[in-house]
Design a protein around this motif. Structure first.
Motif, PDB file in Angstrom:
ATOM      1  N   THR A 121       0.840  -1.202   0.000  1.00  0.00           N
ATOM      2  CA  THR A 121       0.000   0.000   0.000  1.00  0.00           C
ATOM      3  C   THR A 121       0.872   1.247   0.000  1.00  0.00           C
ATOM      4  N   ARG A 122       0.458   2.242  -0.787  1.00  0.00           N
ATOM      5  CA  ARG A 122       1.055   3.575  -0.722  1.00  0.00           C
ATOM      6  C   ARG A 122      -0.039   4.555  -0.365  1.00  0.00           C
ATOM      7  N   ARG A 152      -5.443   5.658  -1.263  1.00  0.00           N
ATOM      8  CA  ARG A 152      -4.331   4.709  -1.228  1.00  0.00           C
ATOM      9  C   ARG A 152      -4.211   3.983  -2.556  1.00  0.00           C
ATOM     10  N   ASP A 177      -0.287   6.821   8.837  1.00  0.00           N
ATOM     11  CA  ASP A 177       0.183   6.410   7.511  1.00  0.00           C
ATOM     12  C   ASP A 177       0.975   5.111   7.553  1.00  0.00           C
ATOM     13  N   GLU A 181      -0.054   1.592   5.632  1.00  0.00           N
ATOM     14  CA  GLU A 181       0.768   0.982   4.599  1.00  0.00           C
ATOM     15  C   GLU A 181       1.221  -0.424   4.957  1.00  0.00           C
TER      16      GLU A 181
END
Length: 261
Positions: A121-122, A152, A177, A181
């Motif tokens: 995930t970003r 995301r 965050d 991620e």
């Protein structure tokens, strides 16, 4: 040459071991399609993993007792789906498997983990914003009320598969965050004591904008699947409004249909 209805000779490539393919020459189903479906199943179930080699078309046709055009057509159909790639001097190589997701109340992250797809995930956006009329209606809050918005990019084996946009009621849970991620949103909800109970979901399709194409590694105008979902907890409270887009070349929804008596 493989006998009718018997497993064909094993296909061995340098990195993948041995696979057996049963090709029925009496079937009305074309041989190229039989081979393509069995190769696709091997990719989906992990027998052929990203990076594995199949060998060249000549070698495959000899091993399987098929004509080279038949093997070429089977491979091309999977190249067109984005599952295989031809590399000069290397041969035919597995790129990735298509994600097939059941239509049930589960997160993409959990489905990818269960399928052995190595999710990543970003986080593109994570902030508080005033609720638009659409978001307010979905979450049952006043228009202009503060809500959390997450954007995301979800990846499998390092390749983008979906863009996820989620709106949540303000203060529902801690949205860090680093944690976003490393795990899925629904897992974070469960660990915070939120029990997901039901959802309303709509699936559709459209073409990719330039920005979406750049983020997803597609060409502008490529086919995308879309999903809108409102998820509710066990008290009936809306806890998530998601608007997601998926690469049609990498992703599919599975439906189970029952006859209504």
């Amino acid at each position: 040459m493989a006998k009718t209805g018997d497993p064909a000779r094993a296909v061995t490539a340098p990195a993948i071991g041995t696979l057996d393919f049963a090709l029925d020459r009496k079937s009305p189903v074309p041989l190229y399609y039989q081979l393509a479906r069995q190769l696709e199943a091997a990719i989906e179930h992990g027998a052929l993993a990203p990076g594995n080699l199949l060998g060249n078309e000549v070698d495959l046709s000899v091993r399987l007792g098929l004509s080279r055009p038949t093997v070429r057509q089977a491979i091309q159909s999977l190249v067109d789906k984005g599952l295989l790639v031809r590399r000069r001097g290397v041969g035919t190589q597995v790129v990735h498997s298509q994600v097939r997701r059941p239509l049930e109340l589960s997160s993409l992250y959990d489905d990818l983990v269960a399928a052995g797809q190595d999710p990543g995930t970003r986080v593109v956006r994570n902030e508080a914003v005033p609720a638009t009329a659409e978001v307010a209606a979905a979450l049952g809050v006043a228009e202009g009320a503060e809500v959390a918005v997450l954007e995301r990019l979800r990846l499998t084996h390092g390749q983008p598969v979906a863009m996820l946009c989620n709106h949540l009621p303000a203060g529902l849970l801690e949205l860090d965050d680093a944690r976003l991620e490393s795990t899925g949103l629904y897992r974070m909800m469960r660990s915070s004591g939120i029990t997901l109970h039901s959802a309303r979901q709509t699936v559709g399709a459209r073409i990719a904008s330039r920005e979406e194409a750049e983020r997803l590694g597609e060409r502008e105008g490529a086919a995308l699947l879309t999903m809108r979902r409102i998820a509710y907890d066990d008290t009936g409270r809306p806890v998530e409004y998601g608007t997601h887009v998926y690469r049609a070349s990498r992703y599919a929804f599975d439906f189970q249909l029952l006859v209504r008596n």
